[in-house]
Design an enzyme around this catalytic site. Structure first.
Site, PDB file in Angstrom:
ATOM      1  N   MET A  72      40.539 -16.202  17.440  1.00 45.87           N
ATOM      2  CA  MET A  72      41.244 -15.326  18.379  1.00 45.87           C
ATOM      3  C   MET A  72      42.492 -14.784  17.684  1.00 45.87           C
ATOM      4  O   MET A  72      43.271 -15.539  17.095  1.00 45.87           O
ATOM      5  CB  MET A  72      41.665 -16.093  19.640  1.00 45.87           C
ATOM      6  CG  MET A  72      40.537 -16.527  20.566  1.00 45.87           C
ATOM      7  SD  MET A  72      39.464 -15.198  21.157  1.00 45.87           S
ATOM      8  CE  MET A  72      40.630 -14.080  21.942  1.00 45.87           C
ATOM      9  N   HIS A 115      30.957 -14.987  24.861  1.00 47.72           N
ATOM     10  CA  HIS A 115      32.197 -15.704  24.537  1.00 47.72           C
ATOM     11  C   HIS A 115      32.649 -16.425  25.800  1.00 47.72           C
ATOM     12  O   HIS A 115      33.137 -15.792  26.737  1.00 47.72           O
ATOM     13  CB  HIS A 115      33.225 -14.666  24.049  1.00 47.72           C
ATOM     14  CG  HIS A 115      34.566 -15.230  23.742  1.00 47.72           C
ATOM     15  ND1 HIS A 115      35.675 -14.426  23.539  1.00 47.72           N
ATOM     16  CD2 HIS A 115      35.008 -16.507  23.581  1.00 47.72           C
ATOM     17  CE1 HIS A 115      36.721 -15.187  23.271  1.00 47.72           C
ATOM     18  NE2 HIS A 115      36.346 -16.443  23.297  1.00 47.72           N
ATOM     19  N   HIS A 167      29.628  -7.736  23.008  1.00 46.80           N
ATOM     20  CA  HIS A 167      30.426  -8.940  23.214  1.00 46.80           C
ATOM     21  C   HIS A 167      30.729  -9.079  24.698  1.00 46.80           C
ATOM     22  O   HIS A 167      31.218  -8.136  25.340  1.00 46.80           O
ATOM     23  CB  HIS A 167      31.713  -8.808  22.399  1.00 46.80           C
ATOM     24  CG  HIS A 167      32.598 -10.001  22.440  1.00 46.80           C
ATOM     25  ND1 HIS A 167      32.406 -11.105  21.639  1.00 46.80           N
ATOM     26  CD2 HIS A 167      33.705 -10.276  23.181  1.00 46.80           C
ATOM     27  CE1 HIS A 167      33.358 -11.995  21.868  1.00 46.80           C
ATOM     28  NE2 HIS A 167      34.157 -11.522  22.806  1.00 46.80           N
ATOM     29  N   GLY A 187      42.245 -14.113  27.410  1.00 43.33           N
ATOM     30  CA  GLY A 187      42.466 -13.910  28.842  1.00 43.33           C
ATOM     31  C   GLY A 187      42.458 -12.455  29.266  1.00 43.33           C
ATOM     32  O   GLY A 187      42.056 -12.139  30.370  1.00 43.33           O
ATOM     33  N   ASP A 212      38.812 -11.500  17.273  1.00 47.87           N
ATOM     34  CA  ASP A 212      38.767 -10.960  18.628  1.00 47.87           C
ATOM     35  C   ASP A 212      40.183 -10.759  19.154  1.00 47.87           C
ATOM     36  O   ASP A 212      40.925 -11.726  19.328  1.00 47.87           O
ATOM     37  CB  ASP A 212      37.998 -11.968  19.503  1.00 47.87           C
ATOM     38  CG  ASP A 212      37.750 -11.474  20.918  1.00 47.87           C
ATOM     39  OD1 ASP A 212      38.193 -10.369  21.258  1.00 47.87           O
ATOM     40  OD2 ASP A 212      37.106 -12.216  21.682  1.00 47.87           O
ATOM     41  N   GLY A 213      40.533  -9.489  19.395  1.00 53.32           N
ATOM     42  CA  GLY A 213      41.785  -9.191  20.071  1.00 53.32           C
ATOM     43  C   GLY A 213      42.729  -8.310  19.280  1.00 53.32           C
ATOM     44  O   GLY A 213      43.111  -8.634  18.161  1.00 53.32           O
ATOM     45  N   GLY A 214      43.067  -7.174  19.862  1.00 58.38           N
ATOM     46  CA  GLY A 214      44.107  -6.318  19.283  1.00 58.38           C
ATOM     47  C   GLY A 214      43.713  -5.591  18.007  1.00 58.38           C
ATOM     48  O   GLY A 214      44.595  -5.212  17.235  1.00 58.38           O
ATOM     49  N   MET A 267      35.172 -15.474  31.741  1.00 60.74           N
ATOM     50  CA  MET A 267      36.439 -16.167  32.028  1.00 60.74           C
ATOM     51  C   MET A 267      36.363 -16.816  33.399  1.00 60.74           C
ATOM     52  O   MET A 267      35.844 -16.211  34.341  1.00 60.74           O
ATOM     53  CB  MET A 267      37.591 -15.159  32.028  1.00 60.74           C
ATOM     54  CG  MET A 267      37.714 -14.361  30.748  1.00 60.74           C
ATOM     55  SD  MET A 267      39.098 -13.212  30.895  1.00 60.74           S
ATOM     56  CE  MET A 267      38.951 -12.336  29.337  1.00 60.74           C
ATOM     57  N   GLY A 317      42.089  -8.105  27.914  1.00 63.71           N
ATOM     58  CA  GLY A 317      41.925  -7.057  26.920  1.00 63.71           C
ATOM     59  C   GLY A 317      43.251  -6.326  26.758  1.00 63.71           C
ATOM     60  O   GLY A 317      44.173  -6.485  27.575  1.00 63.71           O
ATOM     61  N   GLY A 318      43.358  -5.556  25.704  1.00 69.90           N
ATOM     62  CA  GLY A 318      44.507  -4.671  25.542  1.00 69.90           C
ATOM     63  C   GLY A 318      45.792  -5.334  25.086  1.00 69.90           C
ATOM     64  O   GLY A 318      46.872  -4.753  25.229  1.00 69.90           O
ATOM     65  N   MET A 376      35.064 -18.360  27.762  1.00 67.93           N
ATOM     66  CA  MET A 376      36.460 -18.799  27.918  1.00 67.93           C
ATOM     67  C   MET A 376      36.532 -19.582  29.222  1.00 67.93           C
ATOM     68  O   MET A 376      37.142 -19.152  30.212  1.00 67.93           O
ATOM     69  CB  MET A 376      37.395 -17.577  27.923  1.00 67.93           C
ATOM     70  CG  MET A 376      37.557 -16.977  26.535  1.00 67.93           C
ATOM     71  SD  MET A 376      38.285 -15.334  26.605  1.00 67.93           S
ATOM     72  CE  MET A 376      36.805 -14.367  26.865  1.00 67.93           C
ATOM     73  N   ASP A 430      32.676 -11.245  27.561  1.00 69.62           N
ATOM     74  CA  ASP A 430      33.778 -12.181  27.771  1.00 69.62           C
ATOM     75  C   ASP A 430      33.685 -12.835  29.137  1.00 69.62           C
ATOM     76  O   ASP A 430      33.957 -12.190  30.151  1.00 69.62           O
ATOM     77  CB  ASP A 430      35.113 -11.429  27.661  1.00 69.62           C
ATOM     78  CG  ASP A 430      35.439 -11.063  26.224  1.00 69.62           C
ATOM     79  OD1 ASP A 430      35.393 -11.959  25.367  1.00 69.62           O
ATOM     80  OD2 ASP A 430      35.724  -9.879  25.962  1.00 69.62           O
ATOM     81  N   GLY A 483      37.687  -4.102  22.178  1.00 70.76           N
ATOM     82  CA  GLY A 483      37.593  -3.703  23.579  1.00 70.76           C
ATOM     83  C   GLY A 483      38.259  -2.366  23.800  1.00 70.76           C
ATOM     84  O   GLY A 483      37.603  -1.314  23.833  1.00 70.76           O
ATOM     85  N   SER A 484      39.588  -2.388  23.902  1.00 73.73           N
ATOM     86  CA  SER A 484      40.346  -1.156  24.188  1.00 73.73           C
ATOM     87  C   SER A 484      40.121  -0.083  23.137  1.00 73.73           C
ATOM     88  O   SER A 484      40.069   1.106  23.473  1.00 73.73           O
ATOM     89  CB  SER A 484      41.844  -1.450  24.227  1.00 73.73           C
ATOM     90  OG  SER A 484      42.084  -2.645  24.881  1.00 73.73           O
ATOM     91  N   SER A 536      33.562  -5.127  23.266  1.00 72.36           N
ATOM     92  CA  SER A 536      33.678  -6.041  24.397  1.00 72.36           C
ATOM     93  C   SER A 536      33.591  -5.244  25.689  1.00 72.36           C
ATOM     94  O   SER A 536      34.427  -4.365  25.938  1.00 72.36           O
ATOM     95  CB  SER A 536      35.015  -6.767  24.332  1.00 72.36           C
ATOM     96  OG  SER A 536      35.314  -7.299  25.607  1.00 72.36           O
TER      97      SER A 536
HETATM   98  C1  DX5 Z   1      40.287 -11.505  25.159  1.00 74.28           C
HETATM   99  C2  DX5 Z   1      38.817 -11.235  24.949  1.00 74.28           C
HETATM  100  C3  DX5 Z   1      38.562 -10.082  24.060  1.00 74.28           C
HETATM  101  C4  DX5 Z   1      39.080  -8.761  24.559  1.00 74.28           C
HETATM  102  C5  DX5 Z   1      39.378  -7.877  23.365  1.00 74.28           C
HETATM  103  O1  DX5 Z   1      40.447 -12.694  25.854  1.00 74.28           O
HETATM  104  O2  DX5 Z   1      38.183 -12.366  24.366  1.00 74.28           O
HETATM  105  O3  DX5 Z   1      37.194  -9.986  23.694  1.00 74.28           O
HETATM  106  O4  DX5 Z   1      38.203  -8.103  25.422  1.00 74.28           O
HETATM  107  O5  DX5 Z   1      39.989  -6.729  23.828  1.00 74.28           O
HETATM  108  P1  DX5 Z   1      40.952  -5.824  22.947  1.00 74.28           P
HETATM  109  O6  DX5 Z   1      40.150  -5.321  21.780  1.00 74.28           O
HETATM  110  O7  DX5 Z   1      41.361  -4.768  23.895  1.00 74.28           O
HETATM  111  O8  DX5 Z   1      42.092  -6.700  22.481  1.00 74.28           O
HETATM  112 ZN    ZN Z   2      36.087 -12.162  23.491  1.00 74.53          ZN
END
Ligand code: DX5
Ligand code: ZN
Length: 226
Positions: free
Chosen positions: A145, A74, A41, A150, A183-185, A45, A152-153, A76, A43, A205-206, A17
């Site tokens: 999700m 994606h 990916h 909303g 997606d996420g964490g 928002m 990353g990280g 959002m 994101d 992402g992170s 991401s």
């Molecule tokens: C969160 C995003 C994710 C995010 C993932 O709202 O949809 O794609 O960037 O980031 P990590 O991997 O850091 O959780």
């Molecule tokens: Zn995403």
């Protein structure tokens, strides 16, 4: 269009991401991962559907002209249906919108397909799988999700593997060849259990861009998933 589930299911698709990339050097960040990533990916928002604002069509357009990687967008955002064609024109390969933001899911998925993109639906952690049961024949990807969208990280919400497992069982039972993206964490420490639960596309992402060597981080994630 993204490659289909049947052709790729034995290969874990890793989708970095760009939300966590260095925005002052986006091209260089993408170059760093180009050989090891499968999909980018993106994101989007809007500050309404989620409490954060990121970026929109111009970034998709710039990346489409720059990178050969497929672009997974994606959304959002509220009222995503009115933006589908604009993101398709900008160069999206897949467009994923949130069930919670779209009362006309079937129409929206058809519109994404008509625009030449792979259609997908995303579900927040608190949204039931039953929300998408009736539209499974119209989509090629479901994004679960594993954090509240909303930012990353954030930390992976414990227990989400059970939802992944239930969705993969449902898809298999009804013979739907559908990508299951999460997606996420996700980090090396938890990627394997998510892969085993049935996810075949993993957004990170992170765990990629906040590491000293993003390409090596992807290789490490792939190794840890086996
Ligand atoms: C969160 C995003 C994710 C995010 C993932 O709202 O949809 O794609 O960037 O980031 P990590 O991997 O850091 O959780
Ligand atoms: Zn995403």
């Amino acid at each position: 269009m993204l490659p289909g589930y049947q052709e790729t299911k034995d290969h874990l698709l890793i989708c970095p991401s760009i939300l966590s990339a260095d925005f002052t050097a986006l091209g260089a960040s993408v170059d760093q991962i180009a050989q090891d990533a499968d999909i980018l990916h993106i994101d989007v928002m809007d500050g309404h559907f989620v409490p954060n604002i990121s970026f929109g069509m111009p970034i998709v357009k710039a990346l489409a002209g720059y990178s050969d990687l497929p672009l997974d967008v994606h959304l959002m955002i509220e009222n995503p249906i009115i933006w589908i064609d604009r993101f398709a024109e900008a160069g999206a390969d897949s467009i994923v919108l949130h069930a919670e933001a779209c009362p006309h899911l079937q129409r929206a998925l058809q519109q994404i397909r008509d625009a030449g993109c792979t259609p997908g639906v995303a579900l927040n952690p608190g949204t039931s799988l039953s929300t998408i049961e009736e539209v499974l024949p119209f989509l090629d990807m479901v994004l679960l999700m594993t954090v509240n969208p909303g930012y990353g990280g954030q930390s992976y919400i414990p227990g989400m593997q059970d939802k992944i497992r239930r969705l993969r069982r449902l898809l298999d039972a009804q013979n739907h060849a559908v990508h299951l993206q999460i997606d996420g964490g996700v980090y090396p420490a938890n990627i394997k259990e998510n892969r085993e639960a049935g996810a075949n596309m993993i957004v990170v992402g992170s765990a990629v861009f906040n590491q000293p060597d993003p390409a090596e981080a992807i290789r490490q994630l792939r190794k840890c998933s086996q």
